[in-house]
Design a protein around this motif. Structure first.
Motif, PDB file in Angstrom:
ATOM      1  N   LEU A   1      41.641  49.318  19.901  1.00 39.15           N
ATOM      2  CA  LEU A   1      40.976  49.154  18.607  1.00 39.15           C
ATOM      3  C   LEU A   1      40.610  47.698  18.348  1.00 39.15           C
ATOM      4  O   LEU A   1      39.552  47.412  17.780  1.00 39.15           O
ATOM      5  CB  LEU A   1      41.893  49.679  17.493  1.00 39.15           C
ATOM      6  N   ARG A   2      41.461  46.774  18.745  1.00 42.08           N
ATOM      7  CA  ARG A   2      41.146  45.353  18.538  1.00 42.08           C
ATOM      8  C   ARG A   2      39.914  44.959  19.333  1.00 42.08           C
ATOM      9  O   ARG A   2      39.092  44.173  18.854  1.00 42.08           O
ATOM     10  CB  ARG A   2      42.335  44.480  18.941  1.00 42.08           C
ATOM     11  N   ARG A   3      39.766  45.499  20.527  1.00 39.19           N
ATOM     12  CA  ARG A   3      38.594  45.160  21.345  1.00 39.19           C
ATOM     13  C   ARG A   3      37.324  45.822  20.834  1.00 39.19           C
ATOM     14  O   ARG A   3      36.219  45.365  21.139  1.00 39.19           O
ATOM     15  CB  ARG A   3      38.833  45.584  22.794  1.00 39.19           C
ATOM     16  N   LEU A   4      37.470  46.869  20.040  1.00 34.76           N
ATOM     17  CA  LEU A   4      36.298  47.533  19.481  1.00 34.76           C
ATOM     18  C   LEU A   4      35.646  46.730  18.363  1.00 34.76           C
ATOM     19  O   LEU A   4      34.548  47.068  17.913  1.00 34.76           O
ATOM     20  CB  LEU A   4      36.684  48.920  18.949  1.00 34.76           C
ATOM     21  N   LEU A   5      36.314  45.681  17.908  1.00 38.34           N
ATOM     22  CA  LEU A   5      35.736  44.852  16.849  1.00 38.34           C
ATOM     23  C   LEU A   5      34.438  44.183  17.289  1.00 38.34           C
ATOM     24  O   LEU A   5      33.678  43.692  16.450  1.00 38.34           O
ATOM     25  CB  LEU A   5      36.743  43.778  16.415  1.00 38.34           C
ATOM     26  N   ILE A   6      34.173  44.178  18.580  1.00 42.99           N
ATOM     27  CA  ILE A   6      32.948  43.550  19.078  1.00 42.99           C
ATOM     28  C   ILE A   6      31.701  44.279  18.568  1.00 42.99           C
ATOM     29  O   ILE A   6      30.602  43.718  18.544  1.00 42.99           O
ATOM     30  CB  ILE A   6      32.963  43.518  20.627  1.00 42.99           C
ATOM     31  N   GLU A   7      31.855  45.531  18.151  1.00 50.19           N
ATOM     32  CA  GLU A   7      30.693  46.278  17.689  1.00 50.19           C
ATOM     33  C   GLU A   7      30.452  46.152  16.183  1.00 50.19           C
ATOM     34  O   GLU A   7      29.621  46.880  15.629  1.00 50.19           O
ATOM     35  CB  GLU A   7      30.839  47.760  18.049  1.00 50.19           C
ATOM     36  N   VAL A   8      31.143  45.238  15.520  1.00 46.54           N
ATOM     37  CA  VAL A   8      30.967  45.063  14.077  1.00 46.54           C
ATOM     38  C   VAL A   8      29.507  44.834  13.684  1.00 46.54           C
ATOM     39  O   VAL A   8      29.026  45.417  12.694  1.00 46.54           O
ATOM     40  CB  VAL A   8      31.866  43.916  13.563  1.00 46.54           C
ATOM     41  N   PRO A   9      28.729  44.000  14.398  1.00 44.17           N
ATOM     42  CA  PRO A   9      27.309  43.834  14.012  1.00 44.17           C
ATOM     43  C   PRO A   9      26.535  45.140  14.006  1.00 44.17           C
ATOM     44  O   PRO A   9      25.681  45.357  13.142  1.00 44.17           O
ATOM     45  CB  PRO A   9      26.780  42.865  15.074  1.00 44.17           C
ATOM     46  N   PHE A  10      26.835  46.038  14.959  1.00 45.90           N
ATOM     47  CA  PHE A  10      26.151  47.327  14.992  1.00 45.90           C
ATOM     48  C   PHE A  10      26.587  48.204  13.821  1.00 45.90           C
ATOM     49  O   PHE A  10      25.785  48.975  13.285  1.00 45.90           O
ATOM     50  CB  PHE A  10      26.443  48.036  16.317  1.00 45.90           C
ATOM     51  N   VAL A  11      27.843  48.075  13.435  1.00 49.58           N
ATOM     52  CA  VAL A  11      28.335  48.830  12.282  1.00 49.58           C
ATOM     53  C   VAL A  11      27.594  48.388  11.020  1.00 49.58           C
ATOM     54  O   VAL A  11      27.173  49.217  10.201  1.00 49.58           O
ATOM     55  CB  VAL A  11      29.857  48.638  12.122  1.00 49.58           C
ATOM     56  N   LEU A  12      27.420  47.073  10.859  1.00 52.53           N
ATOM     57  CA  LEU A  12      26.702  46.568   9.687  1.00 52.53           C
ATOM     58  C   LEU A  12      25.258  47.063   9.673  1.00 52.53           C
ATOM     59  O   LEU A  12      24.717  47.418   8.620  1.00 52.53           O
ATOM     60  CB  LEU A  12      26.739  45.036   9.680  1.00 52.53           C
ATOM     61  N   PHE A  13      24.636  47.077  10.844  1.00 56.05           N
ATOM     62  CA  PHE A  13      23.267  47.589  10.936  1.00 56.05           C
ATOM     63  C   PHE A  13      23.214  49.061  10.550  1.00 56.05           C
ATOM     64  O   PHE A  13      22.316  49.501   9.813  1.00 56.05           O
ATOM     65  CB  PHE A  13      22.737  47.394  12.356  1.00 56.05           C
ATOM     66  N   ALA A  14      24.189  49.833  11.025  1.00 58.17           N
ATOM     67  CA  ALA A  14      24.214  51.257  10.722  1.00 58.17           C
ATOM     68  C   ALA A  14      24.433  51.507   9.235  1.00 58.17           C
ATOM     69  O   ALA A  14      23.847  52.437   8.664  1.00 58.17           O
ATOM     70  CB  ALA A  14      25.312  51.943  11.540  1.00 58.17           C
TER      71      ALA A  14
END
Length: 253
Positions: A69-82
């Motif tokens: 889960l900690r390594r999944l934080l890399i996708e935060v920009p995509f989450v904001l876009f979504a």
């Protein structure tokens, strides 16, 4: 061919997933991601099953959920876009908690989040169970163009060297009382970036000359020949094949 040190995403272990040849894992992850992307976004249950499959792989590899889960934080920009998609997309609208949201935007946001998260999670599991050097050997085994493999190898090997060089330059600036506090200091930072580029370029020239003096002729010697048995290929294929079956069910339903 060597690639330097173990990377931060790698988690040392002796599981069955760790033991698989790197090219088998690369093909398995690529196949899984292709299947996930091809799955219709309306098949919500299918993405749930994909997540269960990855959770099973993580359990076999003994990769803790917190680590993943900690390594999944890399996708935060995509989450904001979504998150923005339901607000800016056009078409039919629906009221959710007093907000007018686009139906197509909601489906688009779900599509990005579900497929992006599963793809990143699969990549993180690959990195957590495979050393960088093994990944490069796997790419070479899969007949990726040798030049691309060499570029990746040097990037991995000298990435830390360039980072350390930048850190030393930063320490030197601070020891002289410099501290970037606004746009008026951007000129100094730009000069730092230029100096770092020149030093990196000169280091690359020296390394290339050193390689030529040792007989380099455009290809790197292969120290380890990585092979895989039919059983290992079958084990690696379990993930994408199961995902493919789920995907076909999603299209039929």
């Amino acid at each position: 061919m060597a690639a330097g040190h173990a990377h931060k995403l790698y988690r040392h272990g002796h599981s069955a997933v760790h033991a698989l040849p790197p090219h088998c894992k690369l093909v398995a992850v690529l196949g899984f991601v292709v299947v996930v992307v091809a799955t219709p976004r309306e098949a919500v249950w299918a993405f749930t099953l994909y997540a269960v499959l990855l959770a099973g792989v993580a359990a076999v590899a003994r990769v803790p959920a917190g680590f993943l889960l900690r390594r999944l934080l890399i996708e935060v920009p995509f989450v904001l876009f979504a998150v923005l998609m339901p607000f800016v997309a056009q078409g039919e609208r629906v009221e959710v908690l007093g907000m007018s949201l686009s139906v197509s935007g909601l489906w688009g946001a779900w599509n990005v989040l579900a497929k992006g998260t599963l793809g990143v999670a699969a990549s993180v599991l690959l990195a957590a169970t495979t050393e960088l050097r093994e990944l490069l050997l796997g790419l070479q085994r899969l007949k990726l163009p040798p030049l691309l493999v060499q570029i990746a190898s040097f990037m991995i090997r000298y990435g830390d060297v360039i980072t350390d060089e930048l850190r030393r330059m930063s320490v030197a600036r601070r020891s002289r009382g410099f501290e970037a506090r606004g746009p008026r200091h951007w000129g100094v930072l730009a000069k730092t970036a230029g100096a770092l580029f020149i030093r990196s370029y000169e280091r690359g020239e020296r390394v290339h000359l050193a390689m030529l003096s040792r007989g380099y002729a455009g290809t790197m010697p292969v120290i380890d020949e990585v092979t895989a048995s039919r059983t290992q290929w079958a084990h690696a294929a379990a993930l994408p094949v199961t995902a493919l079956a789920v995907c076909l069910m999603g299209w039929m339903l």
